[in-house]
Structure formats: C-alpha cells, structure tokens
Scaffold this motif. Structure first.
Motif, PDB file in Angstrom:
ATOM      1  N   HIS A 202       0.889  -1.154  -0.066  1.00  0.00           N
ATOM      2  CA  HIS A 202       0.107  -0.049  -0.022  1.00  0.00           C
ATOM      3  C   HIS A 202       0.860   1.237   0.054  1.00  0.00           C
ATOM      4  O   HIS A 202       0.412   2.166  -0.687  1.00  0.00           O
ATOM      5  N   PHE A 203       2.038   1.337   0.750  1.00  0.00           N
ATOM      6  CA  PHE A 203       2.773   2.292   1.068  1.00  0.00           C
ATOM      7  C   PHE A 203       3.968   2.167  -0.178  1.00  0.00           C
ATOM      8  O   PHE A 203       4.379   3.563  -0.588  1.00  0.00           O
ATOM      9  N   TYR A 204       4.352   1.301  -0.639  1.00  0.00           N
ATOM     10  CA  TYR A 204       5.159   1.347  -1.705  1.00  0.00           C
ATOM     11  C   TYR A 204       4.472   1.663  -2.990  1.00  0.00           C
ATOM     12  O   TYR A 204       5.069   2.638  -3.681  1.00  0.00           O
ATOM     13  N   SER A 205       3.241   1.720  -3.036  1.00  0.00           N
ATOM     14  CA  SER A 205       2.291   2.250  -4.235  1.00  0.00           C
ATOM     15  C   SER A 205       2.292   3.735  -3.920  1.00  0.00           C
ATOM     16  O   SER A 205       2.221   4.625  -4.874  1.00  0.00           O
ATOM     17  N   LEU A 206       1.972   4.153  -2.664  1.00  0.00           N
ATOM     18  CA  LEU A 206       1.834   5.415  -2.354  1.00  0.00           C
ATOM     19  C   LEU A 206       3.026   6.144  -2.792  1.00  0.00           C
ATOM     20  O   LEU A 206       3.089   7.127  -3.212  1.00  0.00           O
ATOM     21  N   ALA A 207       4.134   6.000  -2.357  1.00  0.00           N
ATOM     22  CA  ALA A 207       5.522   6.486  -2.708  1.00  0.00           C
ATOM     23  C   ALA A 207       5.566   6.515  -4.315  1.00  0.00           C
ATOM     24  O   ALA A 207       6.030   7.555  -4.853  1.00  0.00           O
ATOM     25  N   LEU A 208       5.592   5.390  -4.984  1.00  0.00           N
ATOM     26  CA  LEU A 208       5.361   5.446  -6.370  1.00  0.00           C
ATOM     27  C   LEU A 208       4.652   6.533  -6.962  1.00  0.00           C
ATOM     28  O   LEU A 208       4.985   7.317  -7.807  1.00  0.00           O
ATOM     29  N   LEU A 209       3.205   6.497  -6.687  1.00  0.00           N
ATOM     30  CA  LEU A 209       2.301   7.321  -7.076  1.00  0.00           C
ATOM     31  C   LEU A 209       2.717   8.954  -6.891  1.00  0.00           C
ATOM     32  O   LEU A 209       2.562   9.928  -7.572  1.00  0.00           O
ATOM     33  N   LEU A 210       3.316   9.129  -5.702  1.00  0.00           N
ATOM     34  CA  LEU A 210       3.501  10.613  -5.013  1.00  0.00           C
ATOM     35  C   LEU A 210       4.805  10.714  -6.051  1.00  0.00           C
ATOM     36  O   LEU A 210       4.646  12.200  -6.378  1.00  0.00           O
ATOM     37  N   MET A 211       5.694  10.148  -6.518  1.00  0.00           N
ATOM     38  CA  MET A 211       6.795  10.521  -7.208  1.00  0.00           C
ATOM     39  C   MET A 211       6.413  11.104  -8.522  1.00  0.00           C
ATOM     40  O   MET A 211       6.625  12.168  -9.089  1.00  0.00           O
ATOM     41  N   ASN A 212       5.528  10.228  -9.040  1.00  0.00           N
ATOM     42  CA  ASN A 212       4.936  10.237 -10.785  1.00  0.00           C
ATOM     43  C   ASN A 212       4.142  11.687 -10.464  1.00  0.00           C
ATOM     44  O   ASN A 212       4.076  12.446 -11.236  1.00  0.00           O
ATOM     45  N   VAL A 213       3.286  11.771  -9.569  1.00  0.00           N
ATOM     46  CA  VAL A 213       2.195  13.096  -9.483  1.00  0.00           C
ATOM     47  C   VAL A 213       2.926  14.310  -9.369  1.00  0.00           C
ATOM     48  O   VAL A 213       2.782  15.170 -10.029  1.00  0.00           O
ATOM     49  N   GLY A 214       4.198  14.203  -8.346  1.00  0.00           N
ATOM     50  CA  GLY A 214       5.064  15.356  -8.212  1.00  0.00           C
ATOM     51  C   GLY A 214       5.681  15.694  -9.401  1.00  0.00           C
ATOM     52  O   GLY A 214       5.636  17.035  -9.762  1.00  0.00           O
ATOM     53  N   PHE A 215       5.947  14.823 -10.175  1.00  0.00           N
ATOM     54  CA  PHE A 215       6.980  15.299 -11.450  1.00  0.00           C
ATOM     55  C   PHE A 215       5.919  15.632 -12.759  1.00  0.00           C
ATOM     56  O   PHE A 215       6.148  16.654 -13.233  1.00  0.00           O
ATOM     57  N   PHE A 216       4.608  15.157 -12.522  1.00  0.00           N
ATOM     58  CA  PHE A 216       3.818  15.447 -13.457  1.00  0.00           C
ATOM     59  C   PHE A 216       3.269  16.974 -13.167  1.00  0.00           C
ATOM     60  O   PHE A 216       3.322  17.892 -14.192  1.00  0.00           O
ATOM     61  N   GLU A 217       2.980  17.321 -11.737  1.00  0.00           N
ATOM     62  CA  GLU A 217       2.747  18.707 -11.598  1.00  0.00           C
ATOM     63  C   GLU A 217       4.034  19.670 -11.868  1.00  0.00           C
ATOM     64  O   GLU A 217       3.552  20.761 -12.319  1.00  0.00           O
ATOM     65  N   TYR A 218       5.145  19.125 -11.720  1.00  0.00           N
ATOM     66  CA  TYR A 218       6.215  20.069 -11.952  1.00  0.00           C
ATOM     67  C   TYR A 218       6.574  20.430 -13.418  1.00  0.00           C
ATOM     68  O   TYR A 218       6.681  21.535 -13.701  1.00  0.00           O
ATOM     69  N   PHE A 219       6.439  19.323 -14.328  1.00  0.00           N
ATOM     70  CA  PHE A 219       6.530  19.384 -15.606  1.00  0.00           C
ATOM     71  C   PHE A 219       5.241  20.273 -16.083  1.00  0.00           C
ATOM     72  O   PHE A 219       5.487  21.115 -17.266  1.00  0.00           O
ATOM     73  N   LYS A 220       4.269  19.934 -15.813  1.00  0.00           N
ATOM     74  CA  LYS A 220       2.846  20.791 -16.213  1.00  0.00           C
ATOM     75  C   LYS A 220       3.033  22.449 -15.850  1.00  0.00           C
ATOM     76  O   LYS A 220       2.679  23.303 -16.768  1.00  0.00           O
ATOM     77  N   ASN A 221       3.807  22.714 -14.703  1.00  0.00           N
ATOM     78  CA  ASN A 221       3.827  24.080 -14.127  1.00  0.00           C
ATOM     79  C   ASN A 221       4.955  24.629 -14.914  1.00  0.00           C
ATOM     80  O   ASN A 221       4.866  26.050 -15.137  1.00  0.00           O
ATOM     81  N   CYS A 222       5.874  23.912 -15.336  1.00  0.00           N
ATOM     82  CA  CYS A 222       7.025  24.523 -16.151  1.00  0.00           C
ATOM     83  C   CYS A 222       6.629  24.970 -17.521  1.00  0.00           C
ATOM     84  O   CYS A 222       6.983  25.825 -17.967  1.00  0.00           O
ATOM     85  N   LYS A 223       5.395  23.982 -18.247  1.00  0.00           N
ATOM     86  CA  LYS A 223       4.772  24.568 -19.346  1.00  0.00           C
ATOM     87  C   LYS A 223       4.275  26.057 -19.104  1.00  0.00           C
ATOM     88  O   LYS A 223       4.319  26.930 -20.172  1.00  0.00           O
ATOM     89  N   LYS A 224       3.496  26.034 -18.098  1.00  0.00           N
ATOM     90  CA  LYS A 224       2.841  27.170 -17.770  1.00  0.00           C
ATOM     91  C   LYS A 224       3.709  28.558 -17.754  1.00  0.00           C
ATOM     92  O   LYS A 224       3.381  29.488 -18.355  1.00  0.00           O
ATOM     93  N   LEU A 225       4.797  28.240 -17.128  1.00  0.00           N
ATOM     94  CA  LEU A 225       5.598  29.515 -16.819  1.00  0.00           C
ATOM     95  C   LEU A 225       6.389  29.963 -18.024  1.00  0.00           C
ATOM     96  O   LEU A 225       6.783  30.768 -18.155  1.00  0.00           O
ATOM     97  N   ALA A 226       6.502  28.919 -18.942  1.00  0.00           N
ATOM     98  CA  ALA A 226       7.275  29.008 -20.134  1.00  0.00           C
ATOM     99  C   ALA A 226       6.340  29.961 -21.065  1.00  0.00           C
ATOM    100  O   ALA A 226       6.919  30.385 -22.195  1.00  0.00           O
ATOM    101  N   VAL A 227       4.948  29.844 -20.987  1.00  0.00           N
ATOM    102  CA  VAL A 227       3.957  30.256 -21.838  1.00  0.00           C
ATOM    103  C   VAL A 227       4.070  31.813 -21.893  1.00  0.00           C
ATOM    104  O   VAL A 227       3.905  32.385 -20.639  1.00  0.00           O
TER     105      VAL A 227
END
Length: 227
Positions: A202-227
């Motif tokens: 349960h917590f291995y999955s939580l860590a896996l998803l937390l990293m993925n969503v964190g990077f997803f939000e980071y790269f999405k925000n980078c795109k917004k800042l670049a626009v």
C-alpha cells in the motif's frame, strides 16, 4: 497462462488510454507532462526492483510470465511501472476536473505528518526487513521533502486520488498476489497481509504515485511558466 501478467498490465491501462481522448478531461493533452516523470520515477523504482529480486524480497512465477527478462526482471514487471502510474495519474486528472471540493492544507499536513510518523516507527521496528525499510524510508523522505521544502498546493488532492486509486490497486495487486504472479518472501517484510496483499504494498504504491504526480505537476507548471 504465460500471458497472465502481461494481460493484467494491458487491462490496467486500457480504459485510461481510451478515455484519455474524452473532450472534457482531455487527458491525452497532458501525456507530454507524464513521460519525463514516469521515466525518472521508473528508473528509481526499477533499481530497487532489481535489488529486491537479487536479494529475494520477491520473485516471479514463471508460469505466468512470457519469459523475456532484463536485468533479471520480467518485461511485465518493467511495464508495471508504466501502466500503473499512468492509470493513477489519469484518476488524479479526472478527480481534478470533476471534483472541485478538496481538503484544506491543514488536513494535508495532518495526513502527511501521520505518514511520516508511521513510516519512521515501522522502519525502526522492522530495520532488518529490506522491503519494509526501503518502502517506509523512501516514503518518509518523499513526504518530508514535499511537506517542508517544496510545499505543493496539490497534496490534499493527491491524497484523495490515492484513496480512489486503492480500488484498482486491490484488483490488480489482488490478482498478482493471489494467482500468484509475484511471490513475496515474508522474511523481508512484516508478514502482515490485507487479503493476499502485503501491508507494505500500500505504501510502496503510495511512494510510487507520489513521485509520479509530483513530477507530473512540476513539468505541467514548467510549461505554464514558459508560456
């Protein structure tokens, strides 16, 4: 059947891929923000996966895999770190679109601190068990960094998405552990199971998803800042 694990991967990603082209959520437009984070996170978790396989934390039932391996890992296990995060980020994106309510930052802090406390406690109590130590050690580090350093505004929404993701989690991991496709060595975990699923999963999955969503939000925000 040799294609069992491969079929589970395909079914995991089938509906998220098909529904990605729905005009309301338009998840397909966000795919470009997913791949970099999935690549980085995948490398981290595959590194541990290789070590876990070498040190006997778990193994794979040859009856249910096609037999193609890389660094000792079945192809299906490598695909798992792509299909599951993709499906869960899809859930996260859908909830962001359809559910406008979210818990406040105070609740996110409480949940995060509880996770940190639980992780540190279980890590100390089970310091000889490799799967337990890595799972809760990694989770503690990730949550501490997010809560006290990065301080993202999406953490409460992530926790909500994680709770929803437990539905497919119990289906997919339930199949993998009950068939069983993946065989766990209880000497390397706490030996506590929810049905057939090790508690740590349960917590291995939580860590896996937390990293993925964190990077997803980071790269999405980078795109917004670049626009």
């Amino acid at each position: 059947m040799k294609y069992t694990y491969l079929l589970i991967n395909i079914l995991t990603i089938f509906f998220p891929v098909v529904l990605s082209f729905d005009k309301r959520v338009a998840f397909a437009k966000s795919w470009k923000f997913i791949w970099p984070g999935m690549a980085i996170t995948g490398l981290v978790f595959l590194f541990w996966d290789v070590l876990f396989t070498i040190y006997g934390v778990w193994s794979f039932n040859d009856k249910y895999i096609i037999g193609l391996k890389f660094f000792g890992l079945p192809l299906e296990e490598i695909l798992f770190f792509l299909t599951v995060p993709f499906a869960c980020i899809f859930i996260y994106a859908c909830l962001n679109f359809y559910v406008k309510w979210q818990a406040g930052p105070a609740i996110a802090r409480v949940i995060s601190n509880l996770l940190i406390g639980l992780s540190v406690t279980l890590l100390i109590l089970n310091y000889t068990k490799l799967y337990t130590v890595v799972t809760f050690g990694l989770l503690a580090v990730l949550v501490i960094l997010l809560l006290y350093y990065f301080k993202p505004n999406w953490l409460s929404r992530f926790y909500m998405a994680y709770v929803v993701s437990l539905i497919p989690f119990y289906i997919v991991n339930g199949l993998l552990t009950s068939i069983p496709v993946v065989l766990y060595n209880d000497a390397q975990n706490m030996g506590v199971r929810v049905g057939t699923i090790p508690f740590e999963d349960h917590f291995y999955s939580l860590a896996l998803l937390l990293m993925n969503v964190g990077f997803f939000e980071y790269f999405k925000n980078c795109k917004k800042l670049a626009v």
